[in-house]
Scaffold this motif. Sequence first.
Motif, PDB file in Angstrom:
ATOM      1  N   SER A   1       0.739  -1.101   0.000  1.00  0.00           N
ATOM      2  CA  SER A   1       0.029   0.061  -0.094  1.00  0.00           C
ATOM      3  C   SER A   1       0.854   1.264   0.013  1.00  0.00           C
ATOM      4  O   SER A   1       1.800   1.369   0.544  1.00  0.00           O
ATOM      5  CB  SER A   1      -0.855   0.043   1.288  1.00  0.00           C
TER       6      SER A   1
ATOM      7  N   LYS B   1       0.993   2.514  -7.102  1.00  0.00           N
ATOM      8  CA  LYS B   1       0.435   1.905  -8.024  1.00  0.00           C
ATOM      9  C   LYS B   1      -0.838   2.536  -8.751  1.00  0.00           C
ATOM     10  O   LYS B   1      -0.748   2.733  -9.914  1.00  0.00           O
ATOM     11  CB  LYS B   1      -0.353   0.556  -7.380  1.00  0.00           C
ATOM     12  N   THR B   2      -1.731   3.154  -7.821  1.00  0.00           N
ATOM     13  CA  THR B   2      -2.776   3.647  -8.392  1.00  0.00           C
ATOM     14  C   THR B   2      -2.334   5.014  -9.215  1.00  0.00           C
ATOM     15  O   THR B   2      -2.931   5.486 -10.156  1.00  0.00           O
ATOM     16  CB  THR B   2      -3.961   4.254  -7.225  1.00  0.00           C
ATOM     17  N   THR B   3      -1.262   5.728  -8.470  1.00  0.00           N
ATOM     18  CA  THR B   3      -0.893   7.036  -9.122  1.00  0.00           C
ATOM     19  C   THR B   3      -0.339   6.966 -10.207  1.00  0.00           C
ATOM     20  O   THR B   3      -0.679   7.594 -11.407  1.00  0.00           O
ATOM     21  CB  THR B   3       0.169   7.595  -8.386  1.00  0.00           C
TER      22      THR B   3
HETATM   23  N1  LIG Z   1      -4.267  12.473  -2.987  1.00  0.00           N
HETATM   24  C1  LIG Z   1      -3.154  12.433  -2.471  1.00  0.00           C
HETATM   25  N2  LIG Z   1      -2.531  13.523  -1.874  1.00  0.00           N
HETATM   26  C2  LIG Z   1      -1.190  13.515  -1.256  1.00  0.00           C
HETATM   27  N3  LIG Z   1      -0.625  12.166  -1.234  1.00  0.00           N
HETATM   28  C3  LIG Z   1      -1.177  11.018  -1.859  1.00  0.00           C
HETATM   29  C4  LIG Z   1      -2.505  11.207  -2.502  1.00  0.00           C
HETATM   30  N4  LIG Z   1      -2.832  10.019  -3.024  1.00  0.00           N
HETATM   31  C5  LIG Z   1      -1.628   9.328  -2.803  1.00  0.00           C
HETATM   32  N5  LIG Z   1      -0.899  10.027  -2.274  1.00  0.00           N
HETATM   33  C6  LIG Z   1       0.446   9.538  -1.925  1.00  0.00           C
HETATM   34  O1  LIG Z   1       1.047   8.992  -3.025  1.00  0.00           O
HETATM   35  C7  LIG Z   1       1.803   7.717  -2.613  1.00  0.00           C
HETATM   36  C8  LIG Z   1       1.064   6.592  -3.881  1.00  0.00           C
HETATM   37  O2  LIG Z   1      -0.023   6.495  -3.293  1.00  0.00           O
HETATM   38  P1  LIG Z   1      -0.985   5.527  -4.304  1.00  0.00           P
HETATM   39  O3  LIG Z   1      -2.545   5.482  -3.932  1.00  0.00           O
HETATM   40  O4  LIG Z   1      -0.650   5.602  -5.761  1.00  0.00           O
HETATM   41  O5  LIG Z   1      -0.367   4.144  -3.974  1.00  0.00           O
HETATM   42  P2  LIG Z   1      -1.194   2.523  -4.129  1.00  0.00           P
HETATM   43  O6  LIG Z   1       0.211   1.776  -4.500  1.00  0.00           O
HETATM   44  O7  LIG Z   1      -2.124   2.554  -4.878  1.00  0.00           O
HETATM   45  O8  LIG Z   1      -1.511   2.247  -2.605  1.00  0.00           O
HETATM   46  P3  LIG Z   1      -2.863   1.300  -2.567  1.00  0.00           P
HETATM   47  O9  LIG Z   1      -2.233  -0.328  -2.509  1.00  0.00           O
HETATM   48  O10 LIG Z   1      -3.041   1.570  -0.891  1.00  0.00           O
HETATM   49  O11 LIG Z   1      -4.025   1.573  -3.216  1.00  0.00           O
HETATM   50  C9  LIG Z   1       1.428   7.292  -1.227  1.00  0.00           C
HETATM   51  O12 LIG Z   1       2.577   7.813  -0.631  1.00  0.00           O
HETATM   52  C10 LIG Z   1       0.401   8.308  -0.808  1.00  0.00           C
HETATM   53  O13 LIG Z   1       0.351   8.717   0.507  1.00  0.00           O
END
Ligand SMILES: Nc1ncnc2c1ncn2[C@@H]1O[C@H](COP(=O)(O)OP(=O)(O)OP(=O)(O)O)[C@@H](O)[C@H]1O
Length: 326
Positions: free
Chosen positions: A42, A46-48
């Motif tokens: 997490s 990934k989502t970004t």
């Molecule tokens: N809206 C936002 N504002 C500030 N920071 C953000 C935001 N969304 C994500 N982040 C930060 O960007 C980083 C990557 O987040 P992201 O959501 O892309 O991760 P992820 O791998 O999709 O996680 P998960 O498995 O929980 O969905 C994290 O450190 C998160 O705190």
Amino acid sequence: MSLLTVRDLSVQYGTVQGGVLAVDRVDLTINRGEFVGLAGESGCGKTTLAMSIPNLLPKYASIVSGSVEFEGKDIATFSESELNTLRWKDVSVIFQGALNALNPVQRIGDQIAEPILIHEPGTSHDEAWRRACELLEAVGIPSARAKSYPHEFSGGMRQRVMIAMSLACKPKLVIADEPITALDVMTQAQILDLLRELSTSFDLSLLLISHDLSVLAETCDRVQVMYAGRAAEAGTASEVFGAGNAAHPYTRRLLNSYPNINGERVFIDGIPGYPPDLSQPQIGCRFAARCSEAIDVCRTSEPDLVAISATHSVACHLAGKSVTHG
Ligand SMILES: Nc1ncnc2c1ncn2[C@@H]1O[C@H](COP(=O)(O)OP(=O)(O)OP(=O)(O)O)[C@@H](O)[C@H]1O
Ligand SMILES: [Mg+2]
């Protein structure tokens, strides 16, 4: 030419505490008909990374370097109307947590028909409704249920509806962000089978995001493991997740964090510690502080993602060519 080529992409969120570099110089390629998986803990980005593809990042996020090319065209050069065409018609997204994203007061058929009516002007409501019914049948829901409301469906059926909706405008690439996480194991397997079947009948490529490595191993042709905004390892599913094949210590620890129900009962210790704070500059390998194999160079110099075979690459000083340069 690849369907999608992401090159050296960095994405930063602007927060009151300063910038968070959520994706840092990442590459990703998806070919036509290919299933590519993104794995990692997490918060690893990934989502970004996935939301950068159809340019669906929030306003306070910005692409600070790199490019996203779809069918050879850089999306940074797209006008708003070209971006609207890209979304739904070329790339559609099943959002993380989409299970509860359906409008509770609108019939399912109308919700699936809506993107068709918006993105294919000139289509009559009857025609869009007919296509919505066909899509429901394609995802295994009788078309008579098009008149039902979301609360009349189970979680697995709602996810099938979301998949039907994502296919409404016949996209070339579907991005599915944790599409099965909230479902029971049997329903998860059915949804994955469905995605596989649809990929052939709808000629789809898929970017599948999941925490569940076994899901990615079973479903994807290639996988990329992310750690703290960087790609740690990438390769075919068997190169990365096949027994004894993982080349990055992080991938190995991730794989060991999953129980094997057929194997002996063993204590799963997970990975000690936490990923680094992405609002701070990173020195050395980002995984070094949690890595039991780390050597001095890991704490001072960042490893590049280097090829260790034609299709397998890893960002670790201890693997492949980089060990001699480390
Ligand atoms: N809206 C936002 N504002 C500030 N920071 C953000 C935001 N969304 C994500 N982040 C930060 O960007 C980083 C990557 O987040 P992201 O959501 O892309 O991760 P992820 O791998 O999709 O996680 P998960 O498995 O929980 O969905 C994290 O450190 C998160 O705190
Ligand atoms: Mg996510």
